[in-house]
Design an enzyme around this catalytic site. Structure first.
Site, PDB file in Angstrom:
ATOM      1  N   CYS A   1      -3.740   4.820   6.938  1.00  5.21           N
ATOM      2  CA  CYS A   1      -4.215   4.280   8.210  1.00  5.21           C
ATOM      3  C   CYS A   1      -3.328   4.694   9.376  1.00  5.21           C
ATOM      4  CB  CYS A   1      -4.286   2.753   8.141  1.00  5.21           C
ATOM      5  SG  CYS A   1      -5.310   2.152   6.801  1.00  5.21           S
TER       6      CYS A   1
ATOM      7  N   ASN B   1       0.801  -1.218   0.000  1.00  8.43           N
ATOM      8  CA  ASN B   1       0.000   0.000   0.000  1.00  8.43           C
ATOM      9  C   ASN B   1       0.836   1.271   0.000  1.00  8.43           C
ATOM     10  OD1 ASN B   1       0.513  -1.118   2.701  1.00  8.43           O
ATOM     11  ND2 ASN B   1      -0.441   0.747   3.445  1.00  8.43           N
TER      12      ASN B   1
ATOM     13  N   GLN C   1      -4.993  -3.283  -1.816  1.00  5.21           N
ATOM     14  CA  GLN C   1      -4.509  -2.302  -2.779  1.00  5.21           C
ATOM     15  C   GLN C   1      -4.617  -2.804  -4.219  1.00  5.21           C
ATOM     16  OE1 GLN C   1      -3.440   0.377  -0.816  1.00  5.21           O
ATOM     17  NE2 GLN C   1      -3.766   1.582  -2.653  1.00  5.21           N
TER      18      GLN C   1
END
Length: 332
Positions: free
Chosen positions: A276, A100, A128
């Site tokens: 995140c 990611n 992803q």
């Protein structure tokens, strides 16, 4: 969902997203194999995987971390050596499909072939990758695959775990026994419908959009590397080894946080790592695992291109980036 991903409908287990799907795959596989306490994963996984394997370590799991090279590619020799040890004690291999932060694709075929020889199941966090590269679950050799709707234009809070019927899983949450009795709970039907519609649209446009977005990425990378001194690509240029829309670049002498703020003042969004972990001051564990120093990791930005990205967007970034880098270096 199944028709878009080369799966059987019975293999689709709906969840609230990939974090739940990762937890279910890892904890569920560990609990379903009480005589196999070993879990294998890589050093560049998303925290949903890394923290899931860490959580079962307190229950007796042994975690084996596979390294990556300078470009972020999994060390297949190290993986094969780990599998050749005591395969009967390994509950699961979990290697992400595409990173990611860097967009580097895992060699899924080689990973599953090695694991199949050892008789070990394989899970992949494909958050992803789904909707951005061709996924054939049946042909991949994978036993389980996690995905999240919002990564391909669907609603936030919907996801799924693709799991072969013979992949042994113990439930992580209990209740009504929905979803093959491994994921109890009332399903978000509207979210699932939106996820399916978004996935169909993404898959139908995949080839055209991938080519278009990769052209934007290549132009961005080429221009930065040739016009701004002290820059480096973190990842792979080769289309066979990378996603079309992620460019992770280091800007030597810069604090990435300063550069991010300067770009934000021009209305340009970028990231110092995974979305995140936004706001976390620690350098990227992914870049450090790739051999970057903490200083190098702290000087890196991720630029993400998607279906709304245009040539004008890239032009705007390239117009303001050199000046922003110069200011960030002075501040540094």
């Amino acid at each position: 969902m199944a028709s878009c991903l080369g799966a059987d409908p019975a293999e689709v287990i709906f969840t609230s997203g990939a974090t739940e799907a990762d937890n279910l795959a890892i904890k569920g596989a560990f609990r379903a194999h009480p005589d196999a306490p070993v879990l294998i994963t890589s050093t560049v996984e998303h925290h949903a995987v890394l923290e899931s394997v860490e959580s079962v370590a307190s229950d007796g799991a042994t975690v084996v971390l596979i390294a990556v090279d300078h470009d972020g590619r999994v060390d297949l020799d190290q993986l094969r050596a780990a599998l050749a040890g005591h395969a009967e004690q390994i509950a699961l291999v979990s290697i992400m499909y595409a990173n990611n932060e860097t967009g580097v694709l895992a060699p899924v075929a080689e990973i599953t072939a090695a694991a199949r020889t050892a008789g070990v199941p394989v899970h992949s966090d494909a958050v992803q990758a789904v909707g951005h590269t061709v996924i054939d679950f049946a042909g991949s050799g994978l036993d389980a695959l996690s995905l999240s709707a919002h990564k391909f234009g669907g609603p936030v809070g919907a996801g799924a775990l693709l799991a072969r019927r013979d992949f042994r899983l113990s439930p992580v949450q209990h209740g009504g026994g929905q979803e093959r009795d491994v994921r109890s709970g009332t399903l978000d039907v509207a979210g699932i419908a939106g996820m399916a519609a978004a996935l169909r649209a993404a898959v139908d446009e995949l080839t055209r959009e991938s080519d278009r977005i990769r052209t934007l990425r290549n132009r961005l990378i080429d221009t930065v590397l040739t016009t701004i001194d002290g820059t480096e690509l973190n990842g792979i240029r080769d289309p066979a080894g990378s996603l079309p829309g992620i460019a992770n670049l280091s800007f030597g002498g810069c604090s990435a946080d300063n550069l991010l703020m300067l770009l934000d003042q021009h209305g340009i969004d970028s990231s110092t790592g995974s979305a995140c972990t936004a706001g976390v001051s620690e350098p990227s564990h992914v870049l450090e695992a790739m051999g970057r120093t903490r200083i190098q990791a702290r000087s890196s930005l991720r630029f993400s291109l998607g279906h709304t990205s245009t040539d004008v967007d890239v032009d705007r970034l390239l117009a303001v980036l050199p000046g922003a880098v110069e200011l960030a270096r002075r501040a540094g």
